[in-house]
Design a protein around this motif. Structure first.
Motif, mmCIF file in Angstrom:
data_model
loop_
_atom_site.group_PDB
_atom_site.id
_atom_site.type_symbol
_atom_site.label_atom_id
_atom_site.label_comp_id
_atom_site.label_asym_id
_atom_site.label_seq_id
_atom_site.Cartn_x
_atom_site.Cartn_y
_atom_site.Cartn_z
ATOM 1 N N LEU A 119 54.337 -26.422 -50.194
ATOM 2 C CA LEU A 119 54.898 -27.694 -50.652
ATOM 3 C C LEU A 119 55.811 -27.498 -51.858
ATOM 4 O O LEU A 119 56.839 -28.171 -51.981
ATOM 5 N N ALA A 120 55.468 -26.554 -52.736
ATOM 6 C CA ALA A 120 56.325 -26.254 -53.888
ATOM 7 C C ALA A 120 57.676 -25.715 -53.411
ATOM 8 O O ALA A 120 58.727 -26.064 -53.963
ATOM 9 N N LYS A 121 57.662 -24.892 -52.366
ATOM 10 C CA LYS A 121 58.930 -24.391 -51.817
ATOM 11 C C LYS A 121 59.751 -25.524 -51.222
ATOM 12 O O LYS A 121 60.971 -25.547 -51.352
ATOM 13 N N PHE A 122 59.076 -26.470 -50.573
ATOM 14 C CA PHE A 122 59.808 -27.620 -50.043
ATOM 15 C C PHE A 122 60.445 -28.432 -51.170
ATOM 16 O O PHE A 122 61.555 -28.940 -51.013
ATOM 17 N N GLU A 123 59.780 -28.559 -52.312
ATOM 18 C CA GLU A 123 60.372 -29.266 -53.461
ATOM 19 C C GLU A 123 61.624 -28.541 -53.947
ATOM 20 O O GLU A 123 62.625 -29.177 -54.290
ATOM 21 N N ILE A 124 61.564 -27.235 -53.980
ATOM 22 C CA ILE A 124 62.734 -26.449 -54.378
ATOM 23 C C ILE A 124 63.855 -26.654 -53.368
ATOM 24 O O ILE A 124 65.019 -26.858 -53.733
ATOM 25 N N TRP A 125 63.515 -26.623 -52.092
ATOM 26 C CA TRP A 125 64.494 -26.856 -51.018
ATOM 27 C C TRP A 125 65.174 -28.216 -51.193
ATOM 28 O O TRP A 125 66.383 -28.331 -51.093
ATOM 29 N N ARG A 126 64.369 -29.250 -51.474
ATOM 30 C CA ARG A 126 64.922 -30.599 -51.650
ATOM 31 C C ARG A 126 65.853 -30.677 -52.855
ATOM 32 O O ARG A 126 66.816 -31.429 -52.857
ATOM 33 N N ALA A 127 65.539 -29.909 -53.892
ATOM 34 C CA ALA A 127 66.321 -29.964 -55.131
ATOM 35 C C ALA A 127 67.702 -29.324 -54.981
ATOM 36 O O ALA A 127 68.622 -29.675 -55.722
ATOM 37 N N VAL A 181 54.120 -20.231 -43.418
ATOM 38 C CA VAL A 181 53.225 -21.042 -42.588
ATOM 39 C C VAL A 181 52.622 -20.184 -41.472
ATOM 40 O O VAL A 181 51.413 -20.286 -41.189
ATOM 41 N N VAL A 182 53.424 -19.345 -40.856
ATOM 42 C CA VAL A 182 52.914 -18.443 -39.815
ATOM 43 C C VAL A 182 51.839 -17.536 -40.410
ATOM 44 O O VAL A 182 50.766 -17.343 -39.811
ATOM 45 N N ARG A 183 52.091 -16.977 -41.578
ATOM 46 C CA ARG A 183 51.121 -16.085 -42.228
ATOM 47 C C ARG A 183 49.821 -16.837 -42.536
ATOM 48 O O ARG A 183 48.722 -16.347 -42.275
ATOM 49 N N ILE A 184 49.944 -18.064 -43.058
ATOM 50 C CA ILE A 184 48.750 -18.860 -43.381
ATOM 51 C C ILE A 184 47.975 -19.207 -42.109
ATOM 52 O O ILE A 184 46.736 -19.120 -42.082
ATOM 53 N N ALA A 185 48.686 -19.574 -41.056
ATOM 54 C CA ALA A 185 48.037 -19.933 -39.787
ATOM 55 C C ALA A 185 47.302 -18.727 -39.192
ATOM 56 O O ALA A 185 46.181 -18.870 -38.697
ATOM 57 N N VAL A 240 59.258 -15.021 -53.091
ATOM 58 C CA VAL A 240 57.842 -15.186 -53.402
ATOM 59 C C VAL A 240 57.113 -15.723 -52.172
ATOM 60 O O VAL A 240 57.447 -16.796 -51.673
ATOM 61 N N PRO A 241 56.105 -14.991 -51.690
ATOM 62 C CA PRO A 241 55.348 -15.500 -50.546
ATOM 63 C C PRO A 241 54.435 -16.652 -50.972
ATOM 64 O O PRO A 241 53.807 -16.597 -52.024
ATOM 65 N N ALA A 242 54.404 -17.688 -50.158
ATOM 66 C CA ALA A 242 53.503 -18.813 -50.397
ATOM 67 C C ALA A 242 52.239 -18.565 -49.582
ATOM 68 O O ALA A 242 52.292 -18.499 -48.360
ATOM 69 N N ASP A 243 51.108 -18.423 -50.265
ATOM 70 C CA ASP A 243 49.858 -18.115 -49.585
ATOM 71 C C ASP A 243 48.949 -19.322 -49.413
ATOM 72 O O ASP A 243 47.873 -19.201 -48.832
ATOM 73 N N ILE A 283 65.486 -20.616 -47.569
ATOM 74 C CA ILE A 283 64.196 -21.113 -48.050
ATOM 75 C C ILE A 283 63.377 -21.649 -46.884
ATOM 76 O O ILE A 283 62.179 -21.384 -46.779
ATOM 77 N N VAL A 284 64.011 -22.379 -45.979
ATOM 78 C CA VAL A 284 63.288 -22.910 -44.822
ATOM 79 C C VAL A 284 62.738 -21.767 -43.971
ATOM 80 O O VAL A 284 61.591 -21.812 -43.522
ATOM 81 N N ARG A 285 63.529 -20.725 -43.759
ATOM 82 C CA ARG A 285 63.022 -19.578 -42.995
ATOM 83 C C ARG A 285 61.864 -18.906 -43.724
ATOM 84 O O ARG A 285 60.883 -18.471 -43.105
ATOM 85 N N SER A 286 61.944 -18.840 -45.031
ATOM 86 C CA SER A 286 60.862 -18.279 -45.833
ATOM 87 C C SER A 286 59.599 -19.129 -45.690
ATOM 88 O O SER A 286 58.487 -18.600 -45.555
ATOM 89 N N ILE A 287 59.760 -20.449 -45.706
ATOM 90 C CA ILE A 287 58.619 -21.354 -45.540
ATOM 91 C C ILE A 287 57.996 -21.157 -44.160
ATOM 92 O O ILE A 287 56.763 -21.129 -44.023
ATOM 93 N N GLU A 288 58.837 -21.017 -43.153
ATOM 94 C CA GLU A 288 58.321 -20.794 -41.802
ATOM 95 C C GLU A 288 57.476 -19.520 -41.754
ATOM 96 O O GLU A 288 56.376 -19.510 -41.170
ATOM 97 N N GLU A 289 57.953 -18.448 -42.366
ATOM 98 C CA GLU A 289 57.190 -17.204 -42.416
ATOM 99 C C GLU A 289 55.864 -17.409 -43.152
ATOM 100 O O GLU A 289 54.831 -16.875 -42.732
#
Length: 130
Positions: free
Chosen positions: A87-95, A121-125, A78-81, A113-119
């Motif tokens: 932040l929700a993905k980071f919560e999943i990562w922590r869990a 953040v790049v997309r949002i930026a 799921v892409p985070a837009d 998940i971390v690589r997905s989050i990085e992608e």
């Protein structure tokens, strides 16, 4: 999610059809993971009297771990837009337990998940820079 003491339909469908059966809502996926973790903790604390109960508990733990993997896989897909979704993905990562699902290549669900989050953040930026 647990409804009336049972896992909800989306989680049950994920057992049959895989992660794609889960919703694309990272908040919901995080709540699913929390529910699964609670159920796993309950199973870990339970004392089983006989071999049949031990085997039954082991099968339930295996099912819950498979569901946990499905939720994590769906979260990766799921892409985070928004930053809230990141932040929700980071919560999943922590869990997710560190190293619990590491493959021979060292490619764990947490790493993915971390690589997905990085992608994300790049997309949002990039979108913000336009």
């Amino acid at each position: 999610m647990v409804l009336d003491g049972k896992l909800d339909r989306a989680l049950m469908q994920a057992m049959r059809s895989g992660p794609a059966a889960l919703p694309a809502d990272l908040g919901v996926l995080g709540r699913y993971l929390s529910t699964i973790d609670t159920l796993l903790a309950e199973k870990a604390d339970a004392y089983e009297e006989d071999w049949f109960d031990v085997c039954e508990a082991a099968a339930e733990i295996d099912t819950l771990q498979q569901l946990e993997t499905s939720v994590a896989e769906r979260s990766i897909a799921v892409p985070a837009d928004t930053l809230e979704a990141v932040l929700a993905k980071f919560e999943i990562w922590r869990a997710l337990e560190a190293g619990a699902d590491e493959t021979a290549t060292g490619d764990s669900l947490r790493d993915r998940i971390v690589r997905s989050i990085e992608e994300d953040v790049v997309r949002i930026a990039r979108r913000a820079a336009q």
